[in-house]
Design an enzyme around this catalytic site. Structure first.
Site, PDB file in Angstrom:
ATOM      1  N   GLY A 143       1.026  -1.604  -0.229  1.00 44.53           N
ATOM      2  CA  GLY A 143      -0.120  -0.082  -0.545  1.00 44.53           C
ATOM      3  C   GLY A 143       0.500   1.347  -0.268  1.00 44.53           C
ATOM      4  N   ILE A 144       0.018   2.361   0.463  1.00 46.55           N
ATOM      5  CA  ILE A 144       0.896   3.530   0.304  1.00 46.55           C
ATOM      6  C   ILE A 144       1.186   4.270   1.993  1.00 46.55           C
ATOM      7  CG2 ILE A 144      -1.021   5.032   1.156  1.00 46.55           C
ATOM      8  CD1 ILE A 144      -0.286   6.923  -1.668  1.00 46.55           C
ATOM      9  N   GLY A 145       2.184   4.992   1.590  1.00 46.23           N
ATOM     10  CA  GLY A 145       2.674   4.772   3.171  1.00 46.23           C
ATOM     11  C   GLY A 145       4.227   5.189   2.832  1.00 46.23           C
ATOM     12  N   GLY A 180      -7.546   1.440  -1.853  1.00 43.98           N
ATOM     13  CA  GLY A 180      -8.273  -0.054  -1.869  1.00 43.98           C
ATOM     14  C   GLY A 180      -7.970  -0.946  -0.713  1.00 43.98           C
ATOM     15  N   GLU A 220      -2.055  -2.434  -6.344  1.00 39.15           N
ATOM     16  CA  GLU A 220      -3.121  -0.815  -6.687  1.00 39.15           C
ATOM     17  C   GLU A 220      -1.889  -0.432  -6.905  1.00 39.15           C
ATOM     18  OE1 GLU A 220      -5.248  -0.063  -3.169  1.00 39.15           O
ATOM     19  OE2 GLU A 220      -5.046   2.270  -4.091  1.00 39.15           O
TER      20      GLU A 220
HETATM   21  N1  COA Z   1      -2.041  10.273  16.231  1.00 38.77           N
HETATM   22  C1  COA Z   1      -1.344  11.127  15.811  1.00 38.77           C
HETATM   23  N2  COA Z   1      -0.579  10.985  14.740  1.00 38.77           N
HETATM   24  C2  COA Z   1      -0.563   9.909  14.790  1.00 38.77           C
HETATM   25  C3  COA Z   1      -1.063   8.923  14.493  1.00 38.77           C
HETATM   26  C4  COA Z   1      -2.154   8.387  15.380  1.00 38.77           C
HETATM   27  N3  COA Z   1      -2.501   7.459  15.274  1.00 38.77           N
HETATM   28  N4  COA Z   1      -0.434   7.991  13.332  1.00 38.77           N
HETATM   29  C5  COA Z   1       0.273   8.901  13.078  1.00 38.77           C
HETATM   30  N5  COA Z   1       0.008   9.649  13.141  1.00 38.77           N
HETATM   31  C6  COA Z   1       1.132  10.958  12.321  1.00 38.77           C
HETATM   32  C7  COA Z   1       2.499  10.696  11.806  1.00 38.77           C
HETATM   33  O1  COA Z   1       3.042  10.834  13.391  1.00 38.77           O
HETATM   34  C8  COA Z   1       2.245  11.437  11.555  1.00 38.77           C
HETATM   35  O2  COA Z   1       2.466  12.964  11.303  1.00 38.77           O
HETATM   36  P1  COA Z   1       3.864  14.192  10.813  1.00 38.77           P
HETATM   37  O3  COA Z   1       3.378  13.839   8.848  1.00 38.77           O
HETATM   38  O4  COA Z   1       3.947  15.305  11.759  1.00 38.77           O
HETATM   39  O5  COA Z   1       5.073  13.586  10.922  1.00 38.77           O
HETATM   40  C9  COA Z   1       1.580  11.718  10.018  1.00 38.77           C
HETATM   41  O6  COA Z   1       0.222  11.466  10.864  1.00 38.77           O
HETATM   42  C10 COA Z   1       1.077  10.587   9.109  1.00 38.77           C
HETATM   43  O7  COA Z   1       1.784   9.269   9.786  1.00 38.77           O
HETATM   44  P2  COA Z   1       2.483   8.128   9.123  1.00 38.77           P
HETATM   45  O8  COA Z   1       2.430   7.028   9.395  1.00 38.77           O
HETATM   46  O9  COA Z   1       3.474   8.709   8.348  1.00 38.77           O
HETATM   47  O10 COA Z   1       1.876   8.007   7.078  1.00 38.77           O
HETATM   48  P3  COA Z   1       2.240   7.946   5.446  1.00 38.77           P
HETATM   49  O11 COA Z   1       2.316   9.114   4.770  1.00 38.77           O
HETATM   50  O12 COA Z   1       2.219   6.997   6.550  1.00 38.77           O
HETATM   51  O13 COA Z   1       0.756   7.188   5.339  1.00 38.77           O
HETATM   52  C11 COA Z   1      -1.475   5.925   6.394  1.00 38.77           C
HETATM   53  C12 COA Z   1      -0.032   5.964   6.078  1.00 38.77           C
HETATM   54  C13 COA Z   1      -2.878   5.038   6.860  1.00 38.77           C
HETATM   55  C14 COA Z   1      -2.448   7.456   6.194  1.00 38.77           C
HETATM   56  C15 COA Z   1      -1.807   5.323   4.353  1.00 38.77           C
HETATM   57  O14 COA Z   1      -1.690   4.725   4.349  1.00 38.77           O
HETATM   58  C16 COA Z   1      -2.885   5.494   4.334  1.00 38.77           C
HETATM   59  O15 COA Z   1      -3.503   6.418   4.249  1.00 38.77           O
HETATM   60  N6  COA Z   1      -3.587   4.380   4.557  1.00 38.77           N
HETATM   61  C17 COA Z   1      -5.276   3.924   4.046  1.00 38.77           C
HETATM   62  C18 COA Z   1      -5.419   3.428   2.292  1.00 38.77           C
HETATM   63  C19 COA Z   1      -4.657   2.942   1.733  1.00 38.77           C
HETATM   64  O16 COA Z   1      -4.139   1.526   2.586  1.00 38.77           O
HETATM   65  N7  COA Z   1      -4.580   2.359   0.488  1.00 38.77           N
HETATM   66  C20 COA Z   1      -4.339   1.159   0.249  1.00 38.77           C
HETATM   67  C21 COA Z   1      -3.409   0.466  -1.114  1.00 38.77           C
HETATM   68  S1  COA Z   1      -2.087   1.887  -1.588  1.00 38.77           S
END
Ligand code: COA
Length: 430
Positions: free
Chosen positions: A214-216, A335, A237
């Site tokens: 996935g993304i992230g 996704g 995806e």
């Molecule tokens: N409470 C408070 N802050 C939180 C947190 C929590 N539980 N979890 C994460 N954060 C903060 C992080 O510290 C980070 O902050 P920063 O930007 O100030 O450093 C920010 O939120 C983003 O977190 P991060 O874990 O770095 O996000 P990411 O870019 O790795 O993305 C998802 C993770 C979950 C948002 C992303 O994977 C997503 O949108 N998933 C849903 C869709 C998906 O999975 N699709 C699948 C196929 S592509």
């Protein structure tokens, strides 16, 4: 008519294309690296002349000026998946969210809304009148088939990708030539926690498995940790740079895949030039529409399918929140539910949710006794399979609430375990 003549007749400026937008029009734009920069930027400049226009986007990568709060009433952004810009403007009444599972996003929009205009991006035309939609067919091809007016921004730098990416000049109403740098998303640098998560996941992925990443930030670290694997396949995806590294390391052959053997299958690509060069005319890469790649029934026909997605919070019963943070929409379901459900249908399949055990420099546990009021849940507890943090793996499928509490506390950060126990007792789930 000769295709070259037809092409020349359809060339227009971005200004002329945006002049076709009327009050109350519904525009759908290509997603992420497929978003059309000249058209969206020109819309930003002309937005004040329009009323009630809805612009549907997905993971918008740049600010094109059409979400400025002073344009309230002129333009409304509807987004399937928030990137930084949709997230930023969500609170200003300029952006709203379109809840969806990716495999149905385009179909539902086309069935339930009148799409007046589609703006996409494409490669230059070949001698037979075909373009490649290049970096994504998540919903873009559905829109070419359903919008009243289809305008493509043609960029010579876009790779010609194979699979179900081709559209014909006869399907297109206008062409805006705009050769510019491609939109890139460099992989995030993995942290020590990300690497530890990657190692646990590597233990869960068997040789011969087909994977989705996935993304992230975490998925990049996971790809690093899979380099020693053999005969992996890709059914995803999103194509990423990490998958190119895995292919070059010899870990991906796709030979044991049951669906599209030998091919890496996905619906859109977002990464750097390295990825885009890899995709160009690559017969080992198959782009299929999101309605196919993400259909859980299609995914489930892969044997040993492992979906690997990330999340922001998980509660002690196993509810997964991946798109909601601090009382606001953060991203989207995308996704995640599709791929997770597909993996559950697959013989030998696994659905992995990976997350760091803490956020905000260790101040907050991502494993929470309860979710905050109003949190939007991406995966219900009845669907959750494997949750992985840097402290281990919690296998939740088939487990009681009491057992889930125990297993999730075991992979929470040690600083929060006592507190989680106390809260679990108070909530009478332990
Ligand atoms: N409470 C408070 N802050 C939180 C947190 C929590 N539980 N979890 C994460 N954060 C903060 C992080 O510290 C980070 O902050 P920063 O930007 O100030 O450093 C920010 O939120 C983003 O977190 P991060 O874990 O770095 O996000 P990411 O870019 O790795 O993305 C998802 C993770 C979950 C948002 C992303 O994977 C997503 O949108 N998933 C849903 C869709 C998906 O999975 N699709 C699948 C196929 S592509």
């Amino acid at each position: 008519m000769n295709f070259q003549t037809e092409y020349r007749e359809k060339i227009m400026s971005a200004e002329d294309a945006v002049d076709m937008v009327q009050d109350n029009s519904v525009i759908v734009a290509g997603m992420a690296a497929s978003e059309p920069p000249a058209l969206l930027k020109t819309l930003g400049k002309k937005a004040r002349e329009l009323e009630g226009v809805r612009v549907c986007t997905c993971l918008l990568m740049r600010d094109y000026g059409f979400m400025d709060p002073s344009l309230n009433g002129h333009i409304l952004n509807e987004s399937w998946f928030f990137g930084p810009w949709e997230r930023k403007f969500f609170g200003s009444k300029m952006a709203t969210h379109l809840p969806n599972n990716l495999h149905e996003a385009g179909i539902k929009k086309a069935q339930k809304d009148d799409i007046n205009i589609f703006w996409g991006t494409a490669t230059p035309m070949d001698e037979r009148g075909h373009f490649s939609l290049s970096l994504g067919v998540t919903y873009e091809k559905i829109m070419v088939e359903n919008a009243d007016i289809v305008i493509l921004e043609v960029n010579e730098n876009l790779p010609w990708t194979l699979g179900d990416t081709q559209v014909h000049i006869s399907q297109i109403d206008g062409i805006v030539e705009n050769t510019c740098d491609l939109i890139e998303l460099p992989p995030a640098q993995p942290t020590a926690e990300d690497r530890a998560i990657g190692e646990f996941i590597a233990d869960l992925v068997e040789d011969g498995a087909t994977i989705q990443l996935g993304i992230g930030g975490i998925p990049n670290a996971i790809a690093e940790c899979l380099k020693e694997k053999n005969e992996l396949g890709i059914h995803t995806e999103m194509f990423t740079d990490g998958m190119v590294d895995l292919f070059q390391a010899g870990a991906i052959t796709g030979r044991e895949k049951t669906m599209w053997p030998g091919k890496m299958v996905g619906t859109f690509a977002l990464g750097t030039k390295k990825l885009y060069d890899f995709l160009d005319h690559n017969p080992g890469v198959e782009f299929q529409q999101g309605s196919i790649t993400n259909d859980p029934f299609v995914i489930g026909r892969n044997h040993k399918m492992v979906s690997i997605n990330t999340a922001l919070q998980v509660d002690l019963c196993g509810q997964v929140v991946s798109e909601w943070l601090g009382g606001r929409q953060f991203s989207g379901t995308g996704g995640q539910a599709d791929t997770h459900r597909g993996a559950q249908r697959s013989p030998g399949g696994k659905g992995i949710i990976a997350l760091r055990s803490t956020a905000k420099k260790g101040l907050i546990s991502t494993i929470q006794p309860q979710l905050p009021a109003g949190a939007q849940i991406t995966l219900g507890r009845q669907e959750t399979d494997l949750v992985v943090t840097e402290f281990g793996v919690a296998s939740l499928k088939g487990m009681s609430v009491r057992e889930r509490v125990k297993r999730l506390i075991n992979i929470a950060h040690p600083d929060f375990r006592d507190e989680l126990h106390e809260e679990a007792e108070r909530l009478e789930i332990w």
